[in-house]
Design a protein around this motif. Structure first.
Motif, short mmCIF file in Angstrom:
data_model
loop_
_atom_site.label_atom_id
_atom_site.label_comp_id
_atom_site.label_asym_id
_atom_site.label_seq_id
_atom_site.Cartn_x
_atom_site.Cartn_y
_atom_site.Cartn_z
N VAL A 1 3.82 6.99 -6.82
CA VAL A 1 3.22 6.69 -5.51
C VAL A 1 4.24 7.01 -4.43
O VAL A 1 5.42 6.68 -4.57
CB VAL A 1 2.82 5.19 -5.45
CG1 VAL A 1 2.36 4.80 -4.06
CG2 VAL A 1 1.73 4.90 -6.47
N PRO A 2 3.84 7.65 -3.33
CA PRO A 2 4.78 7.93 -2.23
C PRO A 2 5.32 6.63 -1.62
O PRO A 2 4.63 5.60 -1.59
CB PRO A 2 3.93 8.70 -1.21
CG PRO A 2 2.78 9.23 -1.98
CD PRO A 2 2.51 8.22 -3.06
N TYR A 3 6.56 6.72 -1.11
CA TYR A 3 7.16 5.55 -0.47
C TYR A 3 6.46 5.19 0.83
O TYR A 3 6.02 6.06 1.59
CB TYR A 3 8.63 5.83 -0.15
CG TYR A 3 9.55 5.84 -1.34
CD1 TYR A 3 9.84 4.68 -2.04
CD2 TYR A 3 10.15 7.03 -1.76
CE1 TYR A 3 10.69 4.69 -3.14
CE2 TYR A 3 11.00 7.06 -2.85
CZ TYR A 3 11.27 5.88 -3.54
OH TYR A 3 12.11 5.90 -4.61
N LEU A 4 6.41 3.89 1.09
CA LEU A 4 6.08 3.43 2.43
C LEU A 4 7.27 3.67 3.34
O LEU A 4 8.41 3.38 2.95
CB LEU A 4 5.78 1.93 2.40
CG LEU A 4 4.39 1.46 2.01
CD1 LEU A 4 4.39 -0.06 1.88
CD2 LEU A 4 3.37 1.91 3.05
N PRO A 5 7.07 4.17 4.55
CA PRO A 5 8.19 4.31 5.49
C PRO A 5 8.86 2.96 5.72
O PRO A 5 8.21 1.94 5.93
CB PRO A 5 7.50 4.82 6.78
CG PRO A 5 6.30 5.55 6.28
CD PRO A 5 5.82 4.75 5.10
N ARG B 1 9.92 1.99 -7.17
CA ARG B 1 10.31 3.33 -7.61
C ARG B 1 11.74 3.66 -7.20
O ARG B 1 12.08 3.59 -6.03
CB ARG B 1 9.34 4.37 -7.01
CG ARG B 1 9.64 5.80 -7.41
CD ARG B 1 8.42 6.69 -7.24
NE ARG B 1 8.10 7.02 -5.88
CZ ARG B 1 8.58 8.08 -5.22
NH1 ARG B 1 9.44 8.89 -5.80
NH2 ARG B 1 8.20 8.32 -3.99
N GLU B 2 12.55 4.00 -8.20
CA GLU B 2 13.88 4.52 -7.91
C GLU B 2 13.75 5.97 -7.45
O GLU B 2 12.81 6.67 -7.84
CB GLU B 2 14.76 4.46 -9.17
CG GLU B 2 15.07 3.05 -9.64
CD GLU B 2 15.96 3.06 -10.86
OE1 GLU B 2 16.78 4.00 -11.00
OE2 GLU B 2 15.85 2.14 -11.68
N GLU B 3 14.69 6.39 -6.65
CA GLU B 3 14.63 7.74 -6.09
C GLU B 3 14.58 8.79 -7.20
O GLU B 3 15.37 8.76 -8.15
CB GLU B 3 15.83 8.02 -5.18
CG GLU B 3 15.71 9.30 -4.39
CD GLU B 3 16.77 9.42 -3.33
OE1 GLU B 3 16.66 10.31 -2.47
OE2 GLU B 3 17.72 8.62 -3.34
N GLY B 4 13.61 9.70 -7.11
CA GLY B 4 13.49 10.79 -8.08
C GLY B 4 12.84 10.40 -9.38
O GLY B 4 12.76 11.22 -10.30
N ASP C 1 0.85 -1.20 0.00
CA ASP C 1 0.00 0.00 0.00
C ASP C 1 0.88 1.25 0.00
O ASP C 1 0.78 2.11 0.88
CB ASP C 1 -0.93 -0.02 1.22
CG ASP C 1 -2.12 0.90 1.06
OD1 ASP C 1 -2.22 1.55 0.00
OD2 ASP C 1 -2.94 0.98 1.98
N GLY C 2 1.74 1.34 -1.00
CA GLY C 2 2.69 2.43 -1.15
C GLY C 2 3.87 1.94 -1.96
O GLY C 2 4.01 0.73 -2.21
N ALA C 3 4.73 2.86 -2.37
CA ALA C 3 5.86 2.49 -3.22
C ALA C 3 7.01 1.92 -2.39
O ALA C 3 7.15 2.21 -1.20
CB ALA C 3 6.35 3.70 -4.01
N VAL C 4 7.83 1.12 -3.05
CA VAL C 4 9.02 0.54 -2.42
C VAL C 4 10.20 0.72 -3.38
O VAL C 4 10.04 0.71 -4.59
CB VAL C 4 8.83 -0.96 -2.10
CG1 VAL C 4 7.65 -1.16 -1.16
CG2 VAL C 4 8.63 -1.80 -3.37
N ALA C 5 11.38 0.88 -2.79
CA ALA C 5 12.58 0.93 -3.63
C ALA C 5 12.88 -0.45 -4.21
O ALA C 5 13.35 -0.58 -5.33
CB ALA C 5 13.76 1.45 -2.83
N GLU C 6 12.59 -1.47 -3.42
CA GLU C 6 12.70 -2.85 -3.88
C GLU C 6 11.83 -3.73 -2.98
O GLU C 6 11.49 -3.35 -1.86
CB GLU C 6 14.15 -3.35 -3.86
CG GLU C 6 14.80 -3.34 -2.49
CD GLU C 6 16.23 -3.85 -2.55
OE1 GLU C 6 16.64 -4.39 -3.58
OE2 GLU C 6 16.93 -3.70 -1.53
N VAL C 7 11.47 -4.87 -3.49
CA VAL C 7 10.66 -5.81 -2.71
C VAL C 7 11.59 -6.69 -1.89
O VAL C 7 12.44 -7.38 -2.45
CB VAL C 7 9.77 -6.67 -3.63
CG1 VAL C 7 9.00 -7.70 -2.81
CG2 VAL C 7 8.82 -5.80 -4.44
N PRO C 8 11.46 -6.68 -0.56
CA PRO C 8 12.36 -7.50 0.27
C PRO C 8 12.21 -8.99 -0.02
O PRO C 8 11.09 -9.49 -0.22
CB PRO C 8 11.91 -7.17 1.70
CG PRO C 8 11.22 -5.85 1.61
CD PRO C 8 10.56 -5.85 0.26
#
Length: 217
Positions: free
Chosen positions: A203-207, A175-178, A150-157
């Motif tokens: 989409v905004p990143y998930l914390p 999503r890559e940064e920027g 439920d939000g963006a991730v830099a990568e899926v763990p």
């Protein structure tokens, strides 16, 4: 404000207009009141086509993205689903109208408690809200037929990929940064996980799922 009319207009103008045709997804979007899953001060904008800040660095991502991910996931009524970073639970409630059971894991204890209260008060009896580190998923109830972020991730763990059942589908905006994110479908077939890119989505990143900063010397 007539939320029912606003919700119907959202479905017609945002969801159907973006190639969402699955009748179960459409029915869920028509049924679940997004305003209930937002802070009271944000309910007046519940049906705008944008991500809405819900506090503590968290966002309720736009309904169109959730609807498209749900459609691509081809959720079955016998599926057990995991929602990662569930926030106040809007995506979890939507998926619960299609799947058999939904496990909603949320790192923020205050938000998790609020989500649990919303589910109980509105009879989402097949949603289990779990307070815990969303980065690790929730292996206790795995494997899952559906996993959705439920939000963006830099990568899926890898720890979360490992919780995917055989034949299962994992949906995430990576999503890559920027950069604009890419909605991506991961599938486990014969024990092997592959993926394919689907559509662009900012989409905004998930914390906890942001890009790791690298240091340049």
């Amino acid at each position: 404000m007539d939320y029912q009319i606003a919700r119907h207009n959202m479905v017609e103008n945002q969801v159907r207009a973006n190639k969402v045709t699955d009748p179960l997804v459409i029915a869920a979007m028509e049924e679940v009141p997004r305003e209930l899953f937002l802070p009271e001060s944000k309910r007046g904008i519940a049906y705008t086509d944008e991500d809405i800040a819900i506090g503590n660095g968290r966002y309720a991502i736009e309904p169109m993205v959730i609807a498209r991910l749900m459609q691509i996931g081809e959720i079955a009524q016998t599926d057990v689903a995991l929602i990662v970073g569930a926030g106040y639970g809007y995506a979890s409630a939507l998926v619960s109208r299609v799947a058999e059971t939904v496990v909603a894991v949320e790192s923020d204890p205050v938000i998790a408690q609020a989500a649990e209260k919303i589910m109980q008060q509105n009879n989402y009896d097949n949603v289990i809200v779990v307070e815990g580190d969303a980065v690790t998923g929730y292996a206790k109830q795995s494997p899952y037929n559906i996993i959705m972020f439920d939000g963006a991730v830099a990568e899926v763990p890898q720890a979360i990929l490992a919780q995917l059942a055989e034949g299962g589908r994992l949906l995430a905006v990576v999503r890559e940064e920027g950069k604009v994110g890419i909605a991506r479908l991961y599938e486990r077939e014969h024990g092997v996980i592959g993926h394919r890119d689907l559509f662009d989505a900012y989409v905004p990143y998930l914390p906890g799922f942001e890009p790791i900063e690298s240091f340049v010397f």
